[in-house]
Write a protein that holds these residues in place. Structure first.
Motif, mmCIF file in Angstrom:
data_model
loop_
_atom_site.group_PDB
_atom_site.id
_atom_site.type_symbol
_atom_site.label_atom_id
_atom_site.label_comp_id
_atom_site.label_asym_id
_atom_site.label_seq_id
_atom_site.Cartn_x
_atom_site.Cartn_y
_atom_site.Cartn_z
ATOM 1 N N ASP A 135 -22.475 120.284 -6.213
ATOM 2 C CA ASP A 135 -22.291 121.460 -5.767
ATOM 3 C C ASP A 135 -22.975 121.581 -4.244
ATOM 4 N N ARG A 136 -23.662 120.348 -3.841
ATOM 5 C CA ARG A 136 -24.418 120.209 -2.683
ATOM 6 C C ARG A 136 -23.483 119.304 -1.559
ATOM 7 N N THR A 137 -23.783 119.626 -0.308
ATOM 8 C CA THR A 137 -23.071 118.593 0.553
ATOM 9 C C THR A 137 -23.952 117.402 0.593
ATOM 10 N N TYR A 138 -23.759 116.324 1.335
ATOM 11 C CA TYR A 138 -24.649 115.130 1.445
ATOM 12 C C TYR A 138 -25.813 115.516 2.060
ATOM 13 N N ASP A 139 -25.697 116.418 2.990
ATOM 14 C CA ASP A 139 -27.195 116.790 3.802
ATOM 15 C C ASP A 139 -27.962 117.566 2.819
ATOM 16 N N GLU A 140 -27.505 118.706 2.085
ATOM 17 C CA GLU A 140 -28.065 119.340 1.116
ATOM 18 C C GLU A 140 -28.815 118.533 0.119
ATOM 19 N N GLN A 141 -27.961 117.323 -0.353
ATOM 20 C CA GLN A 141 -28.434 116.849 -1.469
ATOM 21 C C GLN A 141 -29.742 115.880 -0.865
ATOM 22 N N ARG A 142 -29.578 115.238 0.295
ATOM 23 C CA ARG A 142 -30.947 114.704 1.016
ATOM 24 C C ARG A 142 -32.133 115.589 0.941
ATOM 25 N N ALA A 143 -31.766 116.852 1.328
ATOM 26 C CA ALA A 143 -32.950 117.849 1.574
ATOM 27 C C ALA A 143 -33.772 118.008 0.290
ATOM 28 N N ALA A 144 -32.748 118.181 -0.856
ATOM 29 C CA ALA A 144 -33.268 118.328 -2.335
ATOM 30 C C ALA A 144 -34.036 117.255 -2.649
ATOM 31 N N ALA A 147 -40.922 113.923 -13.860
ATOM 32 C CA ALA A 147 -39.924 113.048 -13.060
ATOM 33 C C ALA A 147 -38.503 112.977 -13.764
ATOM 34 N N VAL A 148 -38.488 113.027 -15.065
ATOM 35 C CA VAL A 148 -37.207 113.179 -15.734
ATOM 36 C C VAL A 148 -36.313 114.772 -15.419
ATOM 37 N N ILE A 149 -37.367 115.538 -15.465
ATOM 38 C CA ILE A 149 -36.944 116.975 -15.035
ATOM 39 C C ILE A 149 -36.360 117.075 -13.767
ATOM 40 N N GLU A 150 -36.967 116.298 -13.027
ATOM 41 C CA GLU A 150 -36.670 116.720 -11.395
ATOM 42 C C GLU A 150 -35.247 115.744 -11.082
ATOM 43 N N THR A 151 -35.432 114.624 -11.733
ATOM 44 C CA THR A 151 -34.063 113.734 -11.610
ATOM 45 C C THR A 151 -33.065 114.474 -12.240
ATOM 46 N N LYS A 152 -33.193 115.039 -13.462
ATOM 47 C CA LYS A 152 -31.965 115.716 -13.907
ATOM 48 C C LYS A 152 -31.746 116.850 -13.152
ATOM 49 N N ALA A 153 -32.439 117.646 -12.543
ATOM 50 C CA ALA A 153 -31.902 118.786 -11.779
ATOM 51 C C ALA A 153 -31.260 118.156 -10.606
ATOM 52 N N LEU A 154 -31.926 117.282 -9.956
ATOM 53 C CA LEU A 154 -31.062 116.517 -8.599
ATOM 54 C C LEU A 154 -29.529 116.227 -8.982
ATOM 55 N N LEU A 155 -29.551 115.590 -10.086
ATOM 56 C CA LEU A 155 -28.148 115.090 -10.486
ATOM 57 C C LEU A 155 -27.206 116.016 -10.759
ATOM 58 N N ARG A 156 -27.712 117.185 -11.702
ATOM 59 C CA ARG A 156 -26.730 118.191 -11.988
ATOM 60 C C ARG A 156 -26.444 118.913 -10.648
ATOM 61 N N GLY A 157 -27.087 119.243 -9.953
ATOM 62 C CA GLY A 157 -27.088 119.880 -8.597
ATOM 63 C C GLY A 157 -26.104 119.244 -7.278
ATOM 64 N N ALA A 158 -25.861 117.889 -7.672
ATOM 65 C CA ALA A 158 -25.374 117.067 -6.528
ATOM 66 C C ALA A 158 -23.858 117.338 -6.312
#
Length: 259
Positions: free
Chosen positions: A233-242, A220-231
């Motif tokens: 560079d992503r649009t709002y909708d891309e982040q929702r999809a991620a 869960a920490v790994i997935e959360t870190k990846a989400l936050l690090r990529g945020a």
């Protein structure tokens, strides 16, 4: 268990926590090319069970930056000086700097959370090494400074991206262009420091944060870190999809359902 102890760098693993220590206290942990190679090696030597990496400096200062001997014509024994480096082709200079940067890049890997425990001076390369980590716990005597521009250079050890992300472009420019010190109160207020504590409490506060990070399930920490690090560079909708994709993986894992 000690996994590495060479060239002013020590790596010790204890369960799910590894500690990397800059161990040149007589030089205020000034960095050399050998230190950078050892730091890069420490990243490669991390056991798979490590979840949190603590970076600290022995003595009164975290790291006073690059050892000034690097700026002399002689440089370090057996090493090219900066003058020698400048005489190389563009490709050679680029490759050399890329090699130096390896010491600063692995701290943000998604499978670990890195914490810099920073006391005293964190100048130049020392500041950039602290910025390379995910989190910073600082003593109340901390003094950050980016002195490269004052020396006619630029920060080139991966520090510019996290600095701008943390404090914004205008403040980052002002910090770098003036080379001034950023002290504890400002570091905490602007987001450079996650936490500021009395110097005597730095080790305990860092250990408490590491323990808190270990409380959540690793994946869960790994997935959360990846989400936050990529945020960023992503649009709002891309982040929702991620987020949806990451949560789908977590739900299936918790339910014991394979892909």
């Amino acid at each position: 268990m000690t996994l590495l102890d060479k060239d002013g760098v020590r790596l010790v693993a204890d369960g799910a926590v590894a500690t990397v220590t800059l161990d040149r206290p007589a030089k205020r942990n000034a960095q050399t090319f050998a230190v950078w190679r050892a730091l890069a090696e420490a990243g490669r030597l991390l056991p798979g069970e490590i979840r949190v990496v603590v970076l600290r400096g022995e003595g009164q200062s975290f790291s006073a930056g690059l050892d000034r001997q690097a700026f002399t014509p002689e440089g370090f024994d057996g090493e090219p000086s900066f003058i020698d480096l400048a005489r190389g082709s563009d490709a050679e200079v680029d490759a050399a700097i890329a090699g130096y940067q390896e010491a600063f890049t692995w701290w943000r890997r998604n499978d670990i959370v890195s914490i810099a425990a920073v006391q005293g001076h964190a100048v130049g390369a020392g500041f950039q090494l602290a910025l390379a980590c995910d989190l910073r716990v600082c003593a109340d005597d901390v003094q950050f400074a980016m002195r490269e521009t004052s020396l006619g250079l630029v920060p080139d050890l991966t520090g510019t991206h996290p600095l701008v992300s943390l404090v914004g472009y205008a403040r980052a420019l002002e910090i770098c262009a003036t080379g001034r010190f950023v002290r504890a109160e400002e570091a905490e207020r602007t987001g450079l420091a996650n936490l500021v504590v009395p110097a005597a409490e730095l080790e305990a506060a860092t250990a408490d944060l590491a323990a808190a990070l270990l409380a959540a399930p690793r994946d869960a920490v790994i997935e959360t870190k990846a989400l936050l690090r990529g945020a960023v560079d992503r649009t709002y909708d891309e982040q929702r999809a991620a987020e949806r994709a990451a949560q789908t993986r977590r739900l299936r894992d918790l339910a014991g359902i394979g892909d």
